[in-house]
Design an enzyme around this catalytic site. Structure first.
Site, short mmCIF file in Angstrom:
data_model
loop_
_atom_site.label_atom_id
_atom_site.label_comp_id
_atom_site.label_asym_id
_atom_site.label_seq_id
_atom_site.Cartn_x
_atom_site.Cartn_y
_atom_site.Cartn_z
N TYR A 1 114.04 51.40 69.18
CA TYR A 1 114.43 52.05 70.46
C TYR A 1 113.88 51.24 71.63
O TYR A 1 114.62 50.86 72.55
CB TYR A 1 113.88 53.48 70.50
CG TYR A 1 113.71 54.02 71.90
CD1 TYR A 1 112.45 54.05 72.50
CD2 TYR A 1 114.80 54.47 72.63
CE1 TYR A 1 112.30 54.52 73.79
CE2 TYR A 1 114.65 54.95 73.93
CZ TYR A 1 113.38 54.97 74.50
OH TYR A 1 113.23 55.43 75.79
N LYS B 1 115.71 48.78 74.84
CA LYS B 1 115.45 48.85 76.28
C LYS B 1 115.11 47.46 76.83
O LYS B 1 115.58 47.04 77.88
CB LYS B 1 114.30 49.82 76.57
CG LYS B 1 114.61 51.27 76.28
CD LYS B 1 115.72 51.83 77.16
CE LYS B 1 115.92 53.31 76.97
NZ LYS B 1 117.04 53.85 77.77
N SER C 1 112.43 52.20 80.38
CA SER C 1 111.32 53.02 79.88
C SER C 1 110.02 52.23 79.88
O SER C 1 110.01 51.01 79.72
CB SER C 1 111.64 53.47 78.45
OG SER C 1 110.48 53.94 77.80
C1 WQD Z 1 103.45 61.87 74.05
C2 WQD Z 1 102.07 62.06 73.42
C3 WQD Z 1 102.00 61.62 71.06
C4 WQD Z 1 104.56 65.01 69.87
C5 WQD Z 1 108.49 58.41 74.12
C6 WQD Z 1 109.28 57.16 74.48
C7 WQD Z 1 109.55 57.13 75.96
C8 WQD Z 1 110.26 58.39 76.34
C9 WQD Z 1 109.36 59.59 76.01
C10 WQD Z 1 112.63 58.68 76.30
C11 WQD Z 1 101.71 60.97 72.41
C12 WQD Z 1 101.69 63.08 71.33
C13 WQD Z 1 103.84 64.10 70.63
C14 WQD Z 1 103.86 65.87 68.96
C15 WQD Z 1 101.78 64.87 69.64
N1 WQD Z 1 111.50 58.47 75.67
N2 WQD Z 1 102.47 64.03 70.50
N3 WQD Z 1 102.49 65.76 68.88
O1 WQD Z 1 105.94 58.69 72.55
O2 WQD Z 1 104.77 58.72 74.83
O3 WQD Z 1 107.23 58.33 74.73
O4 WQD Z 1 109.15 59.57 74.59
O5 WQD Z 1 112.85 58.82 77.46
O6 WQD Z 1 110.37 56.01 76.25
O7 WQD Z 1 108.50 56.02 74.17
O8 WQD Z 1 106.33 60.58 74.21
O9 WQD Z 1 106.24 63.04 74.08
O10 WQD Z 1 106.66 61.71 71.94
O11 WQD Z 1 104.39 61.69 72.97
O12 WQD Z 1 100.54 64.78 69.54
O13 WQD Z 1 104.47 66.73 68.26
O14 WQD Z 1 102.06 63.29 72.69
O15 WQD Z 1 101.17 61.10 70.02
O16 WQD Z 1 100.30 60.72 72.52
P1 WQD Z 1 105.96 59.03 74.01
P2 WQD Z 1 105.97 61.82 73.26
#
Ligand code: WQD
Length: 342
Positions: free
Chosen positions: A149, A153, A124
């Site tokens: 998490y 990785k 990741s």
């Molecule tokens: C994306 C953006 C949030 C939810 C993580 C892991 C990565 C992969 C994907 C597994 C950010 C914003 C999110 C919400 C929001 N995991 N957000 N409101 O954190 O970039 O990555 O998940 O495969 O390894 O690190 O993904 O989709 O959670 O967030 O504003 O309800 O959306 O702050 O900017 P992230 P995400």
């Protein structure tokens, strides 16, 4: 080739199984169903016309893994199985270390015992931690994970590097995903996490479909064009094709490699919401909320190495991702309604 997919019934695993079958390979899905539904195997059959073999099991069961590797005459393993919720890992670190690290150790021991030394690992972008510069390249430093998490990785990548140094017969390709979203264009498989989604796209999908009232936008004071978080979103079908493209490389090379899989550009939360509203024709109400612990402002990758090594690059757009995610959500909701009425 016969390829064991640990976690093969999950979001990325199931889409990769479809692409592998369509490329003439035989995926064997090994999954404990902790975050996947048993119906995924039949859905894959509806897409490809062939039911993939599914074996229910936990990656911490080394004896079962060795039995499967031997009896199924596996040529290579793609290791998807792992707990992956950033916030949950902060609350339950021991469960994440046990499942992700102990599970991987049992898998590697079973592979060594059965003579299967070709592995593609689902890593990741989180291994980079807060980026010192953008776009991120594979030579950039890792090790600054902001949560358990992410640390699992990093630790697994390092376990694989040590193993390849100790035994030059091993091939380990660590694919560093950026943000996988979207669904198979049939709408039959997609990202449907249990409970309230942690990730942006499944949450937005459920708001658009009226299952959740609004989207909390975690922070609009980041140093980004519109103040909201920026990520390198990649269509899950492009990601699946990246695995199929990495397989010949893993079979014809030895040693350890890390490779970014992303589009090479970022979209903000508000840009994704706007794209989803356009694709779905639905409104997605938002409320600005405080930043989420562990979040970074922005990341996106340089995808050049994947193009050079595998001849692969992402081709689908953010509009494709939102359109396919919405179709999956709409079909899932229609199925649920039909089941309720029957
Ligand atoms: C994306 C953006 C949030 C939810 C993580 C892991 C990565 C992969 C994907 C597994 C950010 C914003 C999110 C919400 C929001 N995991 N957000 N409101 O954190 O970039 O990555 O998940 O495969 O390894 O690190 O993904 O989709 O959670 O967030 O504003 O309800 O959306 O702050 O900017 P992230 P995400």
């Amino acid at each position: 080739m016969r390829v064991l997919l640990t976690g093969g019934m999950g979001f990325i695993g199931s889409h990769t199984a479809v692409v592998l079958q369509e490329a003439g390979h035989e995926p064997v899905l090994f999954d404990n169903l902790s975050n996947a539904d048993r119906s995924v195997a039949s859905r894959i059959e509806r897409i490809t016309g062939r039911a993939p073999q599914f074996i229910e099991g936990d990656i911490r069961d080394g004896a079962l893994l060795e039995k499967v590797l031997r009896e199924e005459a596996v040529d290579a393993v793609i290791h998807f199985a792992g707990l992956k919720a950033v916030g949950e890992s902060v609350v339950k670190p021991l469960e994440y270390f046990d499942n992700n690290l102990t599970g991987t150790l049992r898998l590697l021991e079973a592979m060594r015992a059965s003579g299967v030394k070709r592995l593609i690992f689902s890593s990741s972008s989180t291994v980079y931690g807060p980026p010192a510069h953008l776009p991120l390249q594979e030579t950039d430093p890792t090790g600054e994970a902001t949560n358990p998490y992410g640390r699992t990785k990093i630790m697994i990548e390092e376990m694989l590097a040590d193993l390849c140094r100790a035994d030059p017969e091993w091939s380990a390709v660590c694919l560093r995903y950026f943000n996988p979203i979207g669904a198979h264009p049939s709408g039959l498989i997609g990202d449907d996490p249990n409970g309230i989604p942690n990730n942006l796209l499944p949450y937005v999908s459920r708001v658009a479909n009226g299952r959740l009232p609004f989207l909390n936008v975690y922070g609009n004071d980041y140093d980004t064009p519109d103040g909201t978080g920026v990520r390198d979103y990649i269509h899950v079908m492009d990601l699946a094709r990246g695995h199929a493209a990495a397989l010949p490389y893993a079979m014809s090379h030895t040693g350890w490699r890390a490779v970014n899989l992303g589009c090479g550009r970022g979209y903000s939360v508000l840009e994704v919401v706007a794209a989803f509203e356009k694709a779905s024709g639905r409104r997605v109400p938002v409320k600005f909320a405080p930043r989420r612990t562990g979040d970074i402002a922005a990341n996106w990758c340089d995808p050049a190495l994947a193009r050079g090594l595998f001849g692969w690059e992402a081709k689908l757009t953010i509009e494709d991702m939102c359109r396919d995610a919405w179709r999956f959500e709409s079909m899932r909701a229609a199925e649920a309604a039909a089941q309720t009425q029957s």
